[in-house]
Design a protein around this motif. Structure first.
Motif, PDB file in Angstrom:
ATOM      1  N   GLU A   1       0.932  -1.158   0.320  1.00 41.84           N
ATOM      2  CA  GLU A   1      -0.126   0.055   0.205  1.00 41.84           C
ATOM      3  C   GLU A   1       1.086   1.248  -0.051  1.00 41.84           C
ATOM      4  O   GLU A   1       0.504   2.341   0.627  1.00 41.84           O
ATOM      5  CB  GLU A   1      -0.936   0.152   1.125  1.00 41.84           C
ATOM      6  CG  GLU A   1      -1.924  -1.071   1.199  1.00 41.84           C
ATOM      7  CD  GLU A   1      -2.882  -0.931   2.393  1.00 41.84           C
ATOM      8  OE1 GLU A   1      -2.829  -0.296   3.261  1.00 41.84           O
ATOM      9  OE2 GLU A   1      -3.980  -1.656   2.178  1.00 41.84           O
ATOM     10  N   LEU A   2       2.113   1.223  -0.447  1.00 36.90           N
ATOM     11  CA  LEU A   2       2.810   2.353  -0.723  1.00 36.90           C
ATOM     12  C   LEU A   2       2.338   3.377  -1.706  1.00 36.90           C
ATOM     13  O   LEU A   2       2.801   4.707  -1.817  1.00 36.90           O
ATOM     14  CB  LEU A   2       4.253   1.801  -1.086  1.00 36.90           C
ATOM     15  CG  LEU A   2       5.037   1.362  -0.127  1.00 36.90           C
ATOM     16  CD1 LEU A   2       6.520   1.010  -0.783  1.00 36.90           C
ATOM     17  CD2 LEU A   2       5.225   1.995   1.117  1.00 36.90           C
ATOM     18  N   THR A   3       1.375   2.897  -2.645  1.00 30.88           N
ATOM     19  CA  THR A   3       0.726   3.936  -3.436  1.00 30.88           C
ATOM     20  C   THR A   3      -0.103   5.048  -2.837  1.00 30.88           C
ATOM     21  O   THR A   3      -0.495   5.855  -3.400  1.00 30.88           O
ATOM     22  CB  THR A   3       0.058   3.098  -4.794  1.00 30.88           C
ATOM     23  OG1 THR A   3      -0.748   2.168  -3.953  1.00 30.88           O
ATOM     24  CG2 THR A   3       1.105   2.491  -5.527  1.00 30.88           C
TER      25      THR A   3
ATOM     26  N   THR B   1       1.230   6.909  -0.670  1.00 30.69           N
ATOM     27  CA  THR B   1       2.090   7.841  -0.542  1.00 30.69           C
ATOM     28  C   THR B   1       2.785   8.203  -1.899  1.00 30.69           C
ATOM     29  O   THR B   1       2.947   9.506  -2.409  1.00 30.69           O
ATOM     30  CB  THR B   1       3.028   7.790   0.569  1.00 30.69           C
ATOM     31  OG1 THR B   1       3.624   6.663   0.364  1.00 30.69           O
ATOM     32  CG2 THR B   1       2.342   7.602   2.069  1.00 30.69           C
ATOM     33  N   ILE B   2       3.230   7.391  -2.422  1.00 26.69           N
ATOM     34  CA  ILE B   2       3.641   7.418  -3.983  1.00 26.69           C
ATOM     35  C   ILE B   2       2.622   7.438  -5.141  1.00 26.69           C
ATOM     36  O   ILE B   2       2.029   6.589  -5.192  1.00 26.69           O
ATOM     37  CB  ILE B   2       4.808   6.242  -4.105  1.00 26.69           C
ATOM     38  CG1 ILE B   2       5.693   5.946  -3.192  1.00 26.69           C
ATOM     39  CG2 ILE B   2       5.298   6.435  -5.440  1.00 26.69           C
ATOM     40  CD1 ILE B   2       6.607   5.010  -3.021  1.00 26.69           C
ATOM     41  N   ASP B   3       2.610   8.697  -5.650  1.00 24.33           N
ATOM     42  CA  ASP B   3       1.703   8.919  -6.875  1.00 24.33           C
ATOM     43  C   ASP B   3       1.702   7.648  -8.111  1.00 24.33           C
ATOM     44  O   ASP B   3       2.967   7.310  -8.361  1.00 24.33           O
ATOM     45  CB  ASP B   3       2.011  10.195  -7.479  1.00 24.33           C
ATOM     46  CG  ASP B   3       0.789  10.420  -8.363  1.00 24.33           C
ATOM     47  OD1 ASP B   3       0.100   9.580  -8.652  1.00 24.33           O
ATOM     48  OD2 ASP B   3       0.820  11.687  -8.557  1.00 24.33           O
ATOM     49  N   PRO B   4       0.709   6.846  -8.217  1.00 24.18           N
ATOM     50  CA  PRO B   4       0.819   5.826  -9.026  1.00 24.18           C
ATOM     51  C   PRO B   4       1.198   6.582 -10.457  1.00 24.18           C
ATOM     52  O   PRO B   4       1.779   5.633 -11.298  1.00 24.18           O
ATOM     53  CB  PRO B   4      -0.705   5.429  -9.420  1.00 24.18           C
ATOM     54  CG  PRO B   4      -1.151   5.615  -7.701  1.00 24.18           C
ATOM     55  CD  PRO B   4      -0.577   6.827  -7.463  1.00 24.18           C
ATOM     56  N   ALA B   5       1.012   7.740 -10.635  1.00 25.85           N
ATOM     57  CA  ALA B   5       1.473   8.271 -11.934  1.00 25.85           C
ATOM     58  C   ALA B   5       3.126   8.549 -11.970  1.00 25.85           C
ATOM     59  O   ALA B   5       3.520   8.867 -13.101  1.00 25.85           O
ATOM     60  CB  ALA B   5       0.750   9.937 -12.065  1.00 25.85           C
ATOM     61  N   HIS B   6       3.591   8.392 -10.789  1.00 27.51           N
ATOM     62  CA  HIS B   6       5.245   8.515 -10.599  1.00 27.51           C
ATOM     63  C   HIS B   6       5.689   6.963 -10.978  1.00 27.51           C
ATOM     64  O   HIS B   6       6.896   7.078 -10.804  1.00 27.51           O
ATOM     65  CB  HIS B   6       5.592   9.098  -9.547  1.00 27.51           C
ATOM     66  CG  HIS B   6       5.300  10.606  -9.608  1.00 27.51           C
ATOM     67  ND1 HIS B   6       5.423  11.146  -8.285  1.00 27.51           N
ATOM     68  CD2 HIS B   6       4.704  11.431 -10.463  1.00 27.51           C
ATOM     69  CE1 HIS B   6       5.066  12.634  -8.620  1.00 27.51           C
ATOM     70  NE2 HIS B   6       4.670  12.657  -9.963  1.00 27.51           N
ATOM     71  N   PHE B   7       5.104   6.123 -11.774  1.00 27.74           N
ATOM     72  CA  PHE B   7       5.859   4.884 -12.176  1.00 27.74           C
ATOM     73  C   PHE B   7       5.769   5.149 -13.918  1.00 27.74           C
ATOM     74  O   PHE B   7       4.714   5.056 -14.318  1.00 27.74           O
ATOM     75  CB  PHE B   7       4.985   3.550 -11.615  1.00 27.74           C
ATOM     76  CG  PHE B   7       5.042   3.449 -10.177  1.00 27.74           C
ATOM     77  CD1 PHE B   7       6.174   2.720  -9.560  1.00 27.74           C
ATOM     78  CD2 PHE B   7       4.164   4.193  -9.194  1.00 27.74           C
ATOM     79  CE1 PHE B   7       6.296   2.436  -8.152  1.00 27.74           C
ATOM     80  CE2 PHE B   7       4.236   4.037  -8.076  1.00 27.74           C
ATOM     81  CZ  PHE B   7       5.426   3.249  -7.198  1.00 27.74           C
ATOM     82  N   PHE B   8       7.020   4.864 -14.272  1.00 26.40           N
ATOM     83  CA  PHE B   8       7.135   5.026 -15.559  1.00 26.40           C
ATOM     84  C   PHE B   8       7.859   3.606 -16.170  1.00 26.40           C
ATOM     85  O   PHE B   8       8.767   3.072 -15.603  1.00 26.40           O
ATOM     86  CB  PHE B   8       8.359   6.085 -16.016  1.00 26.40           C
ATOM     87  CG  PHE B   8       7.406   7.510 -15.782  1.00 26.40           C
ATOM     88  CD1 PHE B   8       6.582   8.211 -16.704  1.00 26.40           C
ATOM     89  CD2 PHE B   8       7.596   8.097 -14.649  1.00 26.40           C
ATOM     90  CE1 PHE B   8       5.952   9.134 -16.481  1.00 26.40           C
ATOM     91  CE2 PHE B   8       7.067   9.268 -14.496  1.00 26.40           C
ATOM     92  CZ  PHE B   8       6.072   9.850 -15.023  1.00 26.40           C
ATOM     93  N   PRO B   9       7.533   3.242 -17.520  1.00 26.20           N
ATOM     94  CA  PRO B   9       7.927   1.965 -17.940  1.00 26.20           C
ATOM     95  C   PRO B   9       9.569   1.971 -18.422  1.00 26.20           C
ATOM     96  O   PRO B   9      10.352   1.257 -18.196  1.00 26.20           O
ATOM     97  CB  PRO B   9       7.200   1.638 -19.214  1.00 26.20           C
ATOM     98  CG  PRO B   9       6.655   2.979 -19.851  1.00 26.20           C
ATOM     99  CD  PRO B   9       6.433   3.728 -18.213  1.00 26.20           C
ATOM    100  N   THR B  10      10.112   3.293 -18.662  1.00 27.71           N
ATOM    101  CA  THR B  10      11.386   3.318 -19.125  1.00 27.71           C
ATOM    102  C   THR B  10      12.067   4.826 -18.494  1.00 27.71           C
ATOM    103  O   THR B  10      10.989   5.406 -18.285  1.00 27.71           O
ATOM    104  CB  THR B  10      11.396   3.519 -20.323  1.00 27.71           C
ATOM    105  OG1 THR B  10      10.781   4.672 -21.180  1.00 27.71           O
ATOM    106  CG2 THR B  10      11.394   2.136 -21.140  1.00 27.71           C
ATOM    107  N   ILE B  11      13.275   4.594 -18.593  1.00 29.73           N
ATOM    108  CA  ILE B  11      13.776   6.166 -18.014  1.00 29.73           C
ATOM    109  C   ILE B  11      13.615   7.330 -19.036  1.00 29.73           C
ATOM    110  O   ILE B  11      13.278   8.340 -18.734  1.00 29.73           O
ATOM    111  CB  ILE B  11      15.445   6.156 -17.922  1.00 29.73           C
ATOM    112  CG1 ILE B  11      15.632   5.050 -16.813  1.00 29.73           C
ATOM    113  CG2 ILE B  11      16.050   7.234 -17.656  1.00 29.73           C
ATOM    114  CD1 ILE B  11      17.302   4.660 -16.703  1.00 29.73           C
ATOM    115  N   GLU B  12      13.493   6.997 -20.355  1.00 27.87           N
ATOM    116  CA  GLU B  12      13.194   7.943 -21.478  1.00 27.87           C
ATOM    117  C   GLU B  12      11.798   8.312 -21.278  1.00 27.87           C
ATOM    118  O   GLU B  12      11.609   9.524 -21.450  1.00 27.87           O
ATOM    119  CB  GLU B  12      13.160   7.144 -22.928  1.00 27.87           C
ATOM    120  CG  GLU B  12      14.700   6.896 -23.042  1.00 27.87           C
ATOM    121  CD  GLU B  12      15.411   5.434 -22.549  1.00 27.87           C
ATOM    122  OE1 GLU B  12      14.520   4.838 -21.742  1.00 27.87           O
ATOM    123  OE2 GLU B  12      16.467   5.150 -22.964  1.00 27.87           O
ATOM    124  N   ALA B  13      10.873   7.536 -20.955  1.00 28.36           N
ATOM    125  CA  ALA B  13       9.562   8.038 -20.656  1.00 28.36           C
ATOM    126  C   ALA B  13       9.274   9.001 -19.652  1.00 28.36           C
ATOM    127  O   ALA B  13       8.978   9.988 -19.602  1.00 28.36           O
ATOM    128  CB  ALA B  13       8.597   6.841 -20.477  1.00 28.36           C
TER     129      ALA B  13
END
Length: 602
Positions: A540-542, A544-556
């Motif tokens: 349940e870390l999401t 505090t950590i915004d789910p929108a702050h997970f990206f598939p790649t560094i480039e993205a």
């Protein structure tokens, strides 16, 4: 047919090989078996005495382990038997349990029970598919352990080579007793001549005429010298007449209070035996095109040890030197070992006095030359040049054997290997990444000081799983990056190397994210593996950590950051941050900790 495959699973590997036996292999296997026997007999007797047992037990052991492995062993040419690396471990286990008078019958019973225990441990390991046990000793610690073992064997055999005995124990004690024996004039000149000449002869033949059976040549010449010059009358100890025949099936009788120390010794012997067997099996399988079956190998080693233990034998392992001899002689299957076992039995039944005049210093020469092959001084020097930390691990394992003894030494070796793995996970490499003009991807700014970064964005890579031991160090490093002036807007974790997050690390992540939010910095993830992402969601870390702050790649992630800030690439400062600042568009609450929405991660 499927039914035939199911039945084949229950057929021992050796019998499966026998069913596929080719007629053209027969002559080569028989010849190789004869050649192998010339090495099995002297080495078997020598390694038995190295273990503190009567020489005859080495022959009993050789016969039974060869026959058992022929039935259960998956390798076509691997040769088992008494081994120089196990001898000191067996002796270290037995000596404290044997009365000072040296009761040979009790020693044999204890050794046989030890073989049964080793067999049970390795069979259990095979059945439970615990092949990873063989990996508990890293190569650097194994090198150090073997170097210490080689020195221990060498020092322990010197009194025998010089024709006298000592009652000392341990490397330092044995060396001191040997020096005092020399000072007291206990050395027998004839014994020194026979043993010294034997060592030189074996080493010369192995170096310049490798196809010649060096041990056999030395044994024959030493027997001839003992007979011609009547060395027994000149103070040289001889092997004497071996008992005729073969021992009956016997379950060893030992006291209950012997079982605990025997079990401790069996565990150490099993680990070394498995590591030695898997490494030898891999080496010879790669040369013959066979596939290594680790769990079957463990079961076969267990069966061989149990067979030896029921016929007055002692623990065995794979022998690289004897396997190489069999391979060079043309061995095609385990029939080679069966031929060798049969010839030893014939010798015991028909010619028990064949080695009557074999000098004991000649057996010491066999053991000493074998111990020299255990040492890996070039490997130690290579560690010094390539990686000092692993060189120190090797030296620590060496000192563990030399100063504490063989059995504590193996415990030290295993412990150091495990600690080294833990150390690497505890303090994994971590760095800041940047963009290098002309190179695709993102790279370590330590390796590429000219790398560029985006103002307000720190790309951080942590090369290891996040768990209880390193979670605080990870949090400290991220906070160190976040306290820069000006503070970064994002700390982007290049999370592909993070293979796990345990509950302790999850709590640290939650506290870290909250601390960063208070400073106006967001914790962002890129390339996080799906199993790890699911764990984070389960923790349940999401919240505090915004789910929108997970990206598939560094480039993205970088593209999203640039789109929101308009930041441009700039050179890296000495502290690892980009020069310049990043400005977030007014009203874009993802960059403001006081935004009314998403206040948990802004």
């Amino acid at each position: 047919m499927p039914g035939d495959d199911t039945k084949a699973r229950f057929v021992p590997p050796g019998l499966r090989i026998l069913l596929a036996y080719r007629r053209e292999w027969l002559v080569k296997d028989v010849v190789a078996g004869v050649v192998l026997t010339t090495l099995l007999v002297p080495q078997g007797m020598a390694y038995a005495e190295l273990a503190g047992l009567p020489a005859i037990t080495g022959l009993y052991t050789s016969v039974l382990c060869l026959l058992a492995y022929a039935v259960f062993g998956p390798s076509r040419i691997l040769v088992l038997g008494p081994d120089s690396s196990l001898g000191p471990m067996i002796a270290a286990t037995l000596v404290p349990l044997i009365a000072s008078g040296g009761d040979s019958a009790r020693a044999v019973a204890l050794a046989s029970m030890l073989a049964l225990m080793v067999g049970a441990i390795t069979v259990l390991a095979g059945v439970c598919r615990l092949g990873f046990i063989a990996d508990l000793i890293s190569k650097p610690t194994m090198i150090g352990y073997m170097n210490g073992l080689a020195l221990t064997i060498l020092i322990g055999q010197l009194p025998k080579l010089f024709g006298f005995k000592t009652d000392a124990d341990g490397l330092i004690g044995e060396f001191d007793a040997f020096v005092r024996g020399l000072a007291d004039g206990k050395a027998v000149p004839a014994a020194v001549a026979v043993g010294g000449a034997g060592i030189v002869l074996i080493l010369v033949l192995q170096r310049w005429l490798p196809k010649v059976p060096a041990v056999l040549v030395m044994v024959v010449l030493s027997i001839a010298a003992a007979s011609a010059f009547d060395l027994g009358e000149h103070g040289v100890s001889l092997v004497g007449e071996l008992p005729r025949g073969f021992p009956p099936l016997t379950f060893p009788a030992v006291r209950l209070d012997d079982l605990a120390p025997l079990c401790a010794g069996a565990l150490g012997i099993a680990v070394v035996s498995l590591a030695d067997t898997i490494s030898n099996a891999s080496a010879f399988a790669s040369r013959t095109g066979q596939q290594v079956r680790g769990n079957e190998e463990m079961t076969a080693i267990g069966a061989a040890n149990m067979a030896a233990g029921l016929f007055q034998g002692f623990p065995v392992s794979t022998s690289g030197s004897r396997t190489a001899v069999a391979e060079r002689a043309g061995a095609r299957s385990q029939l080679t070992g069966v031929v060798g076992a049969g010839l030893i039995v014939l010798m015991l039944v028909l010619l028990p006095g064949l080695f009557r005049n074999l000098p004991q210093p000649a057996l010491a020469a066999v053991v000493i030359t074998a111990s020299l092959s255990l040492a890996d001084l070039p490997g130690t020097a290579r560690l010094w040049k390539q990686r000092r930390a692993e060189f120190m691990l090797s030296i620590a394992a060496f000192l563990g054997v030399a100063l504490l003894g063989v059995l504590p030494g193996i415990a030290v070796a295993v412990g150091l290997s495990i600690l080294n793995v833990f150390r690497r996970a505890w303090w994994p490499y971590n760095t800041v990444l940047g963009r290098v003009p002309g190179l695709p991807g993102y790279h370590d700014v330590r390796s590429y000081p000219e790398a560029q970064q985006l103002p307000g964005l720190v790309i951080h890579r942590f090369d290891g799983p996040l768990f209880f031991a390193n979670a605080k160090a990870f949090r400290h490093e991220v906070m160190r990056l976040a306290v820069a002036d000006p503070a970064p807007v994002w700390v982007l974790l290049a999370a592909e190397p993070i293979t796990d997050v345990d509950t302790t690390a999850a709590d640290e992540l939650e506290e870290l994210d909250e601390a960063l939010n208070e400073r106006g910095t967001s914790l962002v993830f890129a390339e996080l593996k799906d199993p790890v992402r699911r764990k984070i969601e389960r923790y349940e870390l999401t919240r505090t950590i915004d789910p929108a702050h997970f990206f598939p790649t560094i480039e993205a992630a970088v593209a999203a950051y640039r789109e929101r800030t308009g930041a441009e690439w700039t050179p890296v400062r000495d502290d690892g941050h980009a020069t310049g600042t990043a400005a977030a568009p007014p009203g874009d609450d993802w960059s403001h900790p006081t935004a009314p929405e998403n206040t948990a991660d802004t």
